[in-house]
Structures are given as C-alpha cells and as structure tokens.
Write a protein that holds these residues in place. Structure first.
Motif, PDB file in Angstrom:
ATOM      1  N   ALA A   3       4.327  -6.165  -6.215  1.00  0.00           N
ATOM      2  CA  ALA A   3       4.879  -7.064  -5.382  1.00  0.00           C
ATOM      3  C   ALA A   3       6.128  -6.293  -4.447  1.00  0.00           C
ATOM      4  CB  ALA A   3       5.869  -8.266  -6.190  1.00  0.00           C
ATOM      5  N   GLN A   4       6.491  -5.383  -4.998  1.00  0.00           N
ATOM      6  CA  GLN A   4       7.615  -4.549  -4.319  1.00  0.00           C
ATOM      7  C   GLN A   4       6.763  -3.823  -3.277  1.00  0.00           C
ATOM      8  OE1 GLN A   4       9.538  -1.550  -6.723  1.00  0.00           O
ATOM      9  NE2 GLN A   4      10.202  -0.267  -4.819  1.00  0.00           N
ATOM     10  N   LYS A   5       5.558  -3.222  -3.657  1.00  0.00           N
ATOM     11  CA  LYS A   5       4.717  -2.344  -2.622  1.00  0.00           C
ATOM     12  C   LYS A   5       4.234  -3.480  -1.280  1.00  0.00           C
ATOM     13  CE  LYS A   5       4.612   1.496  -3.979  1.00  0.00           C
ATOM     14  NZ  LYS A   5       5.380   2.859  -3.333  1.00  0.00           N
ATOM     15  N   ILE A   6       4.063  -4.622  -1.762  1.00  0.00           N
ATOM     16  CA  ILE A   6       3.591  -5.594  -0.914  1.00  0.00           C
ATOM     17  C   ILE A   6       4.753  -5.995   0.200  1.00  0.00           C
ATOM     18  CG2 ILE A   6       2.954  -7.960  -0.071  1.00  0.00           C
ATOM     19  CD1 ILE A   6       1.231  -7.735  -3.073  1.00  0.00           C
ATOM     20  N   ASN A   7       5.829  -5.957  -0.334  1.00  0.00           N
ATOM     21  CA  ASN A   7       7.297  -6.253   0.448  1.00  0.00           C
ATOM     22  C   ASN A   7       7.454  -5.137   1.455  1.00  0.00           C
ATOM     23  OD1 ASN A   7       7.386  -8.762  -0.557  1.00  0.00           O
ATOM     24  ND2 ASN A   7       9.039  -8.125  -2.073  1.00  0.00           N
ATOM     25  N   GLU A   8       7.212  -4.044   0.932  1.00  0.00           N
ATOM     26  CA  GLU A   8       7.578  -2.593   1.732  1.00  0.00           C
ATOM     27  C   GLU A   8       6.370  -2.475   2.993  1.00  0.00           C
ATOM     28  OE1 GLU A   8       7.316   1.150  -0.463  1.00  0.00           O
ATOM     29  OE2 GLU A   8       8.548   0.284  -2.029  1.00  0.00           O
ATOM     30  N   ALA A   9       5.336  -2.989   2.441  1.00  0.00           N
ATOM     31  CA  ALA A   9       4.173  -3.202   3.462  1.00  0.00           C
ATOM     32  C   ALA A   9       4.526  -4.000   4.854  1.00  0.00           C
ATOM     33  CB  ALA A   9       2.759  -3.608   3.104  1.00  0.00           C
ATOM     34  N   ALA A  14       6.700  -5.276  10.238  1.00  0.00           N
ATOM     35  CA  ALA A  14       7.750  -5.647  10.931  1.00  0.00           C
ATOM     36  C   ALA A  14       8.288  -4.682  12.039  1.00  0.00           C
ATOM     37  CB  ALA A  14       8.739  -6.265  10.152  1.00  0.00           C
ATOM     38  N   LYS A  15       8.353  -3.479  11.372  1.00  0.00           N
ATOM     39  CA  LYS A  15       8.958  -2.360  12.341  1.00  0.00           C
ATOM     40  C   LYS A  15       7.888  -2.030  13.290  1.00  0.00           C
ATOM     41  CE  LYS A  15      11.740   0.117   8.742  1.00  0.00           C
ATOM     42  NZ  LYS A  15      11.686   1.067   7.821  1.00  0.00           N
ATOM     43  N   ALA A  16       6.621  -2.118  12.974  1.00  0.00           N
ATOM     44  CA  ALA A  16       5.510  -1.874  13.870  1.00  0.00           C
ATOM     45  C   ALA A  16       5.396  -2.661  15.039  1.00  0.00           C
ATOM     46  CB  ALA A  16       4.292  -1.966  13.223  1.00  0.00           C
ATOM     47  N   SER A  36       1.993   4.681  13.157  1.00  0.00           N
ATOM     48  CA  SER A  36       2.706   5.027  12.008  1.00  0.00           C
ATOM     49  C   SER A  36       3.085   4.226  11.209  1.00  0.00           C
ATOM     50  CB  SER A  36       3.608   6.262  12.518  1.00  0.00           C
ATOM     51  OG  SER A  36       4.240   6.761  11.413  1.00  0.00           O
ATOM     52  N   GLU A  37       3.567   3.242  11.508  1.00  0.00           N
ATOM     53  CA  GLU A  37       4.120   2.018  10.577  1.00  0.00           C
ATOM     54  C   GLU A  37       2.959   1.246   9.779  1.00  0.00           C
ATOM     55  OE1 GLU A  37       7.189   1.701   9.613  1.00  0.00           O
ATOM     56  OE2 GLU A  37       8.167   3.016  10.996  1.00  0.00           O
ATOM     57  N   TYR A  38       1.941   1.060  10.643  1.00  0.00           N
ATOM     58  CA  TYR A  38       0.774   0.523  10.371  1.00  0.00           C
ATOM     59  C   TYR A  38      -0.021   1.442   9.161  1.00  0.00           C
ATOM     60  CZ  TYR A  38       0.460  -3.894  12.572  1.00  0.00           C
ATOM     61  OH  TYR A  38       0.793  -5.302  12.997  1.00  0.00           O
ATOM     62  N   ALA A  39       0.074   2.689   9.443  1.00  0.00           N
ATOM     63  CA  ALA A  39      -0.494   3.426   8.123  1.00  0.00           C
ATOM     64  C   ALA A  39       0.071   3.553   7.046  1.00  0.00           C
ATOM     65  CB  ALA A  39      -0.375   4.840   8.894  1.00  0.00           C
ATOM     66  N   LYS A  40       1.656   3.533   7.224  1.00  0.00           N
ATOM     67  CA  LYS A  40       2.459   3.261   5.905  1.00  0.00           C
ATOM     68  C   LYS A  40       2.241   1.772   5.187  1.00  0.00           C
ATOM     69  CE  LYS A  40       6.256   6.390   7.914  1.00  0.00           C
ATOM     70  NZ  LYS A  40       7.601   6.353   8.478  1.00  0.00           N
ATOM     71  N   ALA A  41       2.250   0.767   6.244  1.00  0.00           N
ATOM     72  CA  ALA A  41       1.733  -0.500   5.530  1.00  0.00           C
ATOM     73  C   ALA A  41       0.484  -0.492   4.668  1.00  0.00           C
ATOM     74  CB  ALA A  41       1.804  -1.411   6.588  1.00  0.00           C
ATOM     75  N   ALA A  42      -0.497   0.290   5.308  1.00  0.00           N
ATOM     76  CA  ALA A  42      -1.865   0.356   4.838  1.00  0.00           C
ATOM     77  C   ALA A  42      -1.749   0.988   3.369  1.00  0.00           C
ATOM     78  CB  ALA A  42      -2.858   1.026   5.515  1.00  0.00           C
ATOM     79  N   VAL A  43      -1.076   2.109   3.167  1.00  0.00           N
ATOM     80  CA  VAL A  43      -0.847   2.733   1.945  1.00  0.00           C
ATOM     81  C   VAL A  43      -0.258   1.803   0.922  1.00  0.00           C
ATOM     82  CG1 VAL A  43       0.265   4.670   0.853  1.00  0.00           C
ATOM     83  CG2 VAL A  43      -0.772   4.974   3.062  1.00  0.00           C
ATOM     84  N   TYR A  58      -5.059  -0.739   8.365  1.00  0.00           N
ATOM     85  CA  TYR A  58      -5.799   0.680   9.002  1.00  0.00           C
ATOM     86  C   TYR A  58      -6.467   0.249  10.225  1.00  0.00           C
ATOM     87  CZ  TYR A  58      -5.000   3.545   4.810  1.00  0.00           C
ATOM     88  OH  TYR A  58      -4.658   4.392   3.888  1.00  0.00           O
ATOM     89  N   LEU A  59      -7.202  -0.870  10.474  1.00  0.00           N
ATOM     90  CA  LEU A  59      -7.710  -1.275  11.776  1.00  0.00           C
ATOM     91  C   LEU A  59      -6.600  -1.472  12.602  1.00  0.00           C
ATOM     92  CD1 LEU A  59     -10.456  -3.751  10.571  1.00  0.00           C
ATOM     93  CD2 LEU A  59     -10.715  -1.357  11.362  1.00  0.00           C
ATOM     94  N   LYS A  60      -5.568  -1.972  12.592  1.00  0.00           N
ATOM     95  CA  LYS A  60      -4.503  -2.210  13.459  1.00  0.00           C
ATOM     96  C   LYS A  60      -3.840  -0.629  13.847  1.00  0.00           C
ATOM     97  CE  LYS A  60      -3.430  -6.477  14.519  1.00  0.00           C
ATOM     98  NZ  LYS A  60      -3.293  -6.758  15.969  1.00  0.00           N
ATOM     99  N   GLU A  61      -3.637   0.200  12.769  1.00  0.00           N
ATOM    100  CA  GLU A  61      -3.508   1.535  13.105  1.00  0.00           C
ATOM    101  C   GLU A  61      -4.479   2.277  14.060  1.00  0.00           C
ATOM    102  OE1 GLU A  61      -3.131   6.231  11.008  1.00  0.00           O
ATOM    103  OE2 GLU A  61      -3.852   4.283   9.727  1.00  0.00           O
ATOM    104  N   ALA A  62      -5.803   2.070  13.872  1.00  0.00           N
ATOM    105  CA  ALA A  62      -6.544   2.657  14.787  1.00  0.00           C
ATOM    106  C   ALA A  62      -6.448   2.033  16.128  1.00  0.00           C
ATOM    107  CB  ALA A  62      -7.955   2.380  14.276  1.00  0.00           C
TER     108      ALA A  62
END
Length: 311
Positions: A3-9, A14-16, A36-43, A58-62
């Motif tokens: 849940a914490q990771k999903i919130n971080e994503a 939001a930053k992206a 860069s923010e979408y890449a972090k969200a994907a992880v 990842y597709l948004k990052e691309a």
C-alpha cells in the motif's frame, strides 16, 4: 508495504502531471521530468506487484521520452512494459512490446541492443511458442549479421536451427544449418563446421535425401582438418551403412558417443534414424536362420529396444 509503494507511485504520477502543465512563465511541458517521475511510479507499482499499473506507467514514460526525442529511453521503457506483461503471464502481449522496442532501438541507431532484446524475447516465448521463438532468434541473428558480429549471429542461428528440428521443419532446418556452417567457416571455427556437417547429414537422411547428405560431406573435405577426422570417418561410415541398408552399421554410428552427445535435438535424430526399407530389423538378425534359432547375438536382441526411435 504494498500500500505504501502504491501511494508513492501515485505521488510520482501527480508530480509528473505537474511537470506537464504550462503557465505564463512556463511555456513548454517538462517532458524529461515527467518521464522520470513515471519511471519512478512504474518501479513502485512493480515492487507492489501491481504489474498492469506498472505497465501503464512505463508506457507513459515512453510517451514522454518520445515527445522529448529520447528514443533510446523510450524503447527501454516499452521493453519494461513488455516485462510487466510477462509477469502477468501474457506472453504474446509481452513479445509485441519487446518487438516494438527493438524497432525503436534500430531507429535510434543501437542495433546491438535490439538484437539482445530479440534474443531475450525468444527465450521468453520459447516454452510456449517455438515458431515465434524461431522468428525472433532469426531476426536477432540478422541484426548481428548486418553489424558483422558473426559470432553472436551464428549462436542465435544455432538456436533457431535446433528449434526447426524440434518442429520437424527439416527443409528449413537444412537451409539454416548451411548458413550456420558458412558463418563458422568465415570466422574459421572449423571444428564447429565439422559438427554442423554431422547435423546436416542427419537432417538430410531423415528427409530421405541421401544425395544431399553425401554432398555435405564431400563439400566438407575442403575444410582444414576435416578429411580423416573422427567426424568425417563417422559420416562416411554412416552414409555407407545407409546406402547399403546395413542397419547394424547405421545403429553403431548413430549410438556412438560422437552423435549421442550432440545437442539433444540432433541426438534424437541420430537415435531414431532408420535405413529405407530396413523395417527396423538388423542385417545380422535377418541372417539368423543360417546359424539356427540361437544364432542371434545378445547385443542384436538388446538393440531392438531402440526400434521406432525416440521421436
């Protein structure tokens, strides 16, 4: 933890989105920061095992790397989207994304990366779709060949050849093996040329084409060290036994360590090879009446366990 990771994503998303907004003082979207923010969200999604959401990120990052003319990074993100499909056991979709990434690598002028990705895709799909794996390995080999990286190309061609044998597409396997052999000759790896000649002979004999099998051996006489080698003698003996319908001679060669310890797909061809019209019987066994009922050697009786082959 998940849940914490999903919130971080979602925070990264939001930053992206904030990076993409324009204003009176910011005329252009910041595609690089958004990617860069979408890449972090994907992880984060990936770590939370939310693979579908990770794929979307990842597709948004691309998308934003592409807007920023960063094709290599866009391709990397699309390849990662494919890996998220793999995590969900959606292999066809995974391969589609990886192939798309490979096309972008090629457009970006990084063919080696494209070839390696195609090889990885082949390994992923091989357990469930041999035909597609053959296609991917051959494409990867073609990319390496265009870059004059023949050692890498020939290794991938070898994978494709073995799978063609497994699929019983022997005509195509024969063509693929000839290409392999020519490449090994070009890089002067003659011992591998010898092995490929043996594989060619087995394939041609399974195709019922003795003439083509014999031609492969004759052409190999020009290879340094082939004439008189263990591989050469074995093939000459095999062809003689096949031509004379001597099942004993064919059996001895095909069950010798030289052939039994080849790559598994070729070893199976060797063990299952039968001479035409032989009916699976040994020549000596057929001649047994001359020595009486007890005249059949014990070894010949044991050989019958192999009748019908393993394929």
């Amino acid at each position: 933890m998940a849940a914490q990771k999903i919130n971080e994503a979602h925070e990264h998303i939001a930053k992206a989105e904030k990076c993409l907004k324009t204003s009176l003082t910011k005329w252009k979207p910041d595609f690089d920061s958004a990617a860069s923010e979408y890449a972090k969200a994907a992880v984060c999604f990936k770590n939370a095992k939310q693979y579908e959401q990770a794929k979307d990120a990842y597709l948004k990052e691309a998308e934003y790397h592409t807007d920023n003319k960063a094709l290599f990074h866009a391709a990397k993100a699309i390849e990662q989207a494919g890996m998220m499909m793999k995590e969900q056991k959606k292999m066809p979709e995974a391969i589609q994304y990886i192939e798309k990434a490979c096309m972008m690598y090629m457009e970006n002028g990084t063919p080696d990366t494209a070839a390696m990705a195609l090889d990885r895709a082949g390994k992923l799909i091989e357990p469930i779709n041999l035909e597609k794996a053959v296609d991917l390995y051959q494409k990867a080999a073609g990319v390496f060949e265009n870059e004059d990286r023949l050692r890498q190309a020939v290794e991938l061609l070898g994978k494709a050849s073995r799978l063609l044998v497994r699929l019983k597409r022997l005509d195509e396997a024969a063509v693929a093996l000839q290409k392999e052999k020519n490449m090994y000759k070009e890089i002067e790896n003659f011992p591998m040329c010898f092995k490929k000649t043996t594989a060619q002979v087995l394939i041609h004999l399974h195709r019922g084409d003795y003439v083509a099998a014999d031609k492969c051996v004759r052409e190999s006489y020009s290879l340094p060290g082939y004439s008189g080698s263990e591989d050469c003698v074995a093939m000459e003996t095999l062809l003689q036994g096949y031509d004379e319908q001597d099942e004993d001679q064919v059996y001895r060669v095909c069950n010798s360590p030289l052939l039994k310890y080849m790559d598994n797909d070729y070893a199976k061809l060797a063990i299952s090879l039968r001479v035409p019209g032989g009916g699976g019987k040994k020549k000596k066994a057929a001649a047994a009446p001359q020595g009486g009922a007890g005249g059949v050697p014990a070894a010949a009786e044991e050989d019958d366990d192999y009748e019908g082959g393993l394929c």
